[in-house]
Design an enzyme around this catalytic site. Structure first.
Site, PDB file in Angstrom:
ATOM      1  N   HIS A   1      64.895  -5.600  52.715  1.00 36.63           N
ATOM      2  CA  HIS A   1      65.234  -4.908  51.465  1.00 36.63           C
ATOM      3  C   HIS A   1      66.736  -4.883  51.248  1.00 36.63           C
ATOM      4  O   HIS A   1      67.522  -4.882  52.199  1.00 36.63           O
ATOM      5  CB  HIS A   1      64.603  -3.500  51.392  1.00 36.63           C
ATOM      6  CG  HIS A   1      65.211  -2.456  52.266  1.00 36.63           C
ATOM      7  ND1 HIS A   1      64.484  -1.416  52.807  1.00 36.63           N
ATOM      8  CD2 HIS A   1      66.483  -2.249  52.705  1.00 36.63           C
ATOM      9  CE1 HIS A   1      65.280  -0.624  53.508  1.00 36.63           C
ATOM     10  NE2 HIS A   1      66.492  -1.120  53.459  1.00 36.63           N
TER      11      HIS A   1
ATOM     12  N   ASN B   1      63.333  -5.148  56.996  1.00 36.56           N
ATOM     13  CA  ASN B   1      62.254  -5.824  56.267  1.00 36.56           C
ATOM     14  C   ASN B   1      62.790  -6.676  55.119  1.00 36.56           C
ATOM     15  O   ASN B   1      62.017  -7.168  54.298  1.00 36.56           O
ATOM     16  CB  ASN B   1      61.234  -4.803  55.751  1.00 36.56           C
ATOM     17  CG  ASN B   1      61.839  -3.839  54.720  1.00 36.56           C
ATOM     18  OD1 ASN B   1      62.997  -3.980  54.333  1.00 36.56           O
ATOM     19  ND2 ASN B   1      61.061  -2.875  54.282  1.00 36.56           N
TER      20      ASN B   1
ATOM     21  N   ASP C   1      71.601   3.369  45.516  1.00 35.14           N
ATOM     22  CA  ASP C   1      70.319   4.070  45.576  1.00 35.14           C
ATOM     23  C   ASP C   1      70.488   5.524  46.017  1.00 35.14           C
ATOM     24  O   ASP C   1      71.564   5.935  46.454  1.00 35.14           O
ATOM     25  CB  ASP C   1      69.344   3.337  46.522  1.00 35.14           C
ATOM     26  CG  ASP C   1      70.014   2.865  47.817  1.00 35.14           C
ATOM     27  OD1 ASP C   1      71.092   3.384  48.149  1.00 35.14           O
ATOM     28  OD2 ASP C   1      69.452   1.985  48.492  1.00 35.14           O
TER      29      ASP C   1
ATOM     30  N   GLU D   1      62.001  -2.982  48.143  1.00 37.33           N
ATOM     31  CA  GLU D   1      61.162  -3.338  49.279  1.00 37.33           C
ATOM     32  C   GLU D   1      60.484  -4.696  49.041  1.00 37.33           C
ATOM     33  O   GLU D   1      60.455  -5.180  47.901  1.00 37.33           O
ATOM     34  CB  GLU D   1      60.095  -2.255  49.477  1.00 37.33           C
ATOM     35  CG  GLU D   1      60.648  -0.846  49.722  1.00 37.33           C
ATOM     36  CD  GLU D   1      61.216  -0.651  51.121  1.00 37.33           C
ATOM     37  OE1 GLU D   1      61.793  -1.587  51.697  1.00 37.33           O
ATOM     38  OE2 GLU D   1      61.091   0.478  51.641  1.00 37.33           O
TER      39      GLU D   1
HETATM   40  C1  F6R Z   1      71.552   1.856  51.519  1.00 33.01           C
HETATM   41  C2  F6R Z   1      70.757   0.691  51.228  1.00 33.01           C
HETATM   42  C3  F6R Z   1      69.917   0.018  52.252  1.00 33.01           C
HETATM   43  C4  F6R Z   1      70.678  -0.267  53.558  1.00 33.01           C
HETATM   44  C5  F6R Z   1      69.775  -0.926  54.591  1.00 33.01           C
HETATM   45  C6  F6R Z   1      70.486  -1.144  55.909  1.00 33.01           C
HETATM   46  O1  F6R Z   1      72.250   2.309  50.382  1.00 33.01           O
HETATM   47  O2  F6R Z   1      70.757   0.300  50.101  1.00 33.01           O
HETATM   48  O3  F6R Z   1      69.427  -1.183  51.720  1.00 33.01           O
HETATM   49  O4  F6R Z   1      71.783  -1.079  53.287  1.00 33.01           O
HETATM   50  O5  F6R Z   1      68.635  -0.140  54.807  1.00 33.01           O
HETATM   51  O6  F6R Z   1      70.775   0.080  56.503  1.00 33.01           O
HETATM   52  P1  F6R Z   1      71.682   0.192  57.826  1.00 33.01           P
HETATM   53  O7  F6R Z   1      73.065  -0.224  57.414  1.00 33.01           O
HETATM   54  O8  F6R Z   1      71.614   1.633  58.211  1.00 33.01           O
HETATM   55  O9  F6R Z   1      71.087  -0.743  58.824  1.00 33.01           O
END
Ligand code: F6R
Length: 244
Positions: free
Chosen positions: A138, A136, A67, A143
């Site tokens: 995702h 959440n 992403d 989301e």
């Molecule tokens: C990032 C992504 C997100 C993160 C998620 C966890 O490329 O796709 O889904 O993996 O938000 O983020 P952290 O590792 O910062 O807790």
């Protein structure tokens, strides 16, 4: 699902690093899907170590990122382009032409996302996809209530994600409200998926995602349907997962 419980963040990163390393040794032109965020930073350190100490060759590996924020230039310090260069790409021997990251400044997002899907297909699909998980549920920026059939597209980030991401920005106004992300169907087509989660704050969502109902309300729950899912957790999360 293969569950690996580790004692520390370092061990989690090492285990993930070993799996990625073995995959590259087995297939030099591995198609590797990458995530950003705090969770995979240790894994990227391990890969840099494998390059420096063992000469692991990344020259033929093809990289696809999950992403990117929408409306942000790749040179922006908060972009995922910048993150990947900083933590991995600038430190290993890669072919810059083999890096695919969604362009947050595209003028035609539908066409651009279609192009991205086409590139993944052209490379015969993602062999190994690294994932983190949002509080959440995702994965990527899919989301809650994202369709399990979703493909790469422009999405609105929800309130919790915007709040979680705000720690990296100087003001709330600067935090992007939209992102481009691979879809859940795109992610599920990866041949192998490694889900990494670390820290108590992820315990509740990990339990829901891995042991709760498979529902679009918890996007990561779709991973229960994947035939080759490796989950690497630290021990603070594991009892919650094991004792359902
Ligand atoms: C990032 C992504 C997100 C993160 C998620 C966890 O490329 O796709 O889904 O993996 O938000 O983020 P952290 O590792 O910062 O807790």
């Amino acid at each position: 699902m293969k569950l690996i419980i580790t004692n520390s963040y370092d061990e989690l990163s090492q285990k993930a690093g070993q799996i990625v390393k073995q995959a590259i040794l087995k297939k030099a032109d591995l198609v590797l899907g990458l995530a950003t965020g705090s969770t995979p930073i240790g894994l990227y350190k391990e890969l840099v170590k494998a390059r420096n100490k063992e000469g692991l060759d990344f020259s033929k590996v093809i990289f696809f990122n999950l992403d990117e924020y929408f409306g942000i230039a790749s040179e922006n310090k908060n972009s995922y382009h910048y993150f990947m260069q900083k933590h991995l790409f600038s430190k290993i021997n890669i072919n810059q032409k083999s890096i695919f990251i969604l362009n947050g400044q595209t003028k035609n997002e539908a066409k651009h996302c279609q192009w991205y899907e086409g590139k993944i297909k052209e490379k015969k699909g993602i062999d190994l996809q690294i994932l983190g998980i949002g509080a959440n549920g995702h994965i990527g920026f899919n989301e809650p209530r994202s369709s399990f059939n979703s493909r790469t597209r422009l999405v609105n980030l929800n309130k919790q994600t915007i709040k979680d991401n705000s720690r990296f920005f100087s003001s709330m106004d600067d935090v992007p409200k939209k992102a481009l992300t691979m879809g859940l169907a795109t992610i599920m087509e990866a041949k192998t998926i490694i889900l990494l989660a670390f820290g108590k704050h992820k315990a509740k969502i990990i339990k829901k995602a891995l042991t709760g109902p498979i529902t679009e309300k918890v996007p990561a729950s779709v991973l229960q349907n994947h035939s080759d899912l490796i989950v690497i957790l630290d021990k603070k999360l594991s009892p919650i997962v094991i004792h359902r």
